[in-house]
Scaffold this motif. Structure first.
Motif, PDB file in Angstrom:
ATOM      1  N   ASN A   1       0.788  -1.391   0.131  1.00  0.00           N
ATOM      2  CA  ASN A   1       0.107   0.068  -0.080  1.00  0.00           C
ATOM      3  C   ASN A   1       0.737   1.334  -0.111  1.00  0.00           C
ATOM      4  O   ASN A   1       0.631   2.264  -0.593  1.00  0.00           O
ATOM      5  N   ILE A   2       1.935   1.308   0.728  1.00  0.00           N
ATOM      6  CA  ILE A   2       2.959   2.522   0.661  1.00  0.00           C
ATOM      7  C   ILE A   2       3.458   2.569  -0.665  1.00  0.00           C
ATOM      8  O   ILE A   2       3.686   3.768  -1.058  1.00  0.00           O
ATOM      9  N   LEU A   3       3.787   1.523  -1.243  1.00  0.00           N
ATOM     10  CA  LEU A   3       4.376   1.770  -2.654  1.00  0.00           C
ATOM     11  C   LEU A   3       3.528   2.250  -3.577  1.00  0.00           C
ATOM     12  O   LEU A   3       3.747   3.073  -4.431  1.00  0.00           O
ATOM     13  N   TRP A   4       2.158   1.566  -3.618  1.00  0.00           N
ATOM     14  CA  TRP A   4       1.082   1.901  -4.492  1.00  0.00           C
ATOM     15  C   TRP A   4       0.770   3.511  -4.495  1.00  0.00           C
ATOM     16  O   TRP A   4       0.842   4.140  -5.397  1.00  0.00           O
ATOM     17  N   THR A   5       0.916   3.954  -3.041  1.00  0.00           N
ATOM     18  CA  THR A   5       0.237   5.517  -2.789  1.00  0.00           C
ATOM     19  C   THR A   5       1.377   6.436  -3.087  1.00  0.00           C
ATOM     20  O   THR A   5       1.105   7.348  -3.142  1.00  0.00           O
TER      21      THR A   5
END
Length: 142
Positions: free
Chosen positions: A20-24
């Motif tokens: 999620n951190i990488l996606w956002t």
């Protein structure tokens, strides 16, 4: 849009957090930047999770960059959050496959839409996807 089948194990909540951190982020991040995004993440945890995600091929090394005076690897996801969500839903569906039919599942999902215009748009989109899928299957039979 039809999703290509990409197999990977069920992710832990920590692995999902990192994804999620990488996606956002919208850009590749180094491990220390990922750890800085959440107070409950340590650099050691992030590095261990990144190794597993690399093994699953859900992330890749985007570049080698300087972090201060040290060279570090930056990471980016190889799968979109949408592809991941579809994988999770289909994995969960397979657990109930014997008791839940695909048409019933689709019908139940359509019933959650309160806006009739959006429901009709979704039905049109589904019809296009079904037509494309049917065409692909018919071509495979020949």
């Amino acid at each position: 849009m039809l999703f290509k089948k990409k197999k990977f194990p069920k992710l832990t909540s920590r692995e999902v957090d990192i994804m999620n951190i990488l996606w956002t982020s919208g850009k590749p991040l180094i491990a220390s930047e990922i750890a800085d995004c959440r107070p409950d993440l340590t650099i050691n945890t992030v590095q261990a999770v990144l190794r597993k995600l690399l093994k699953y091929r859900l992330v890749e090394v985007a570049d080698i960059v300087y972090s201060g005076t040290v060279l570090s690897r930056s990471y980016r996801p190889t799968i979109t959050s949408e592809e991941f969500a579809v994988h999770e839903v289909t994995s969960d569906y397979l657990a109930f496959e014997k008791t839940l039919s695909k048409p019933l599942l689709v019908s139940a999902l359509l019933d959650t839409e309160e806006d009739p215009v959006k429901a009709l748009e979704t039905i049109d989109e589904l019809q296009k996807m079904l037509d494309e899928y049917k065409k692909d299957l018919e071509e495979q039979e020949q």
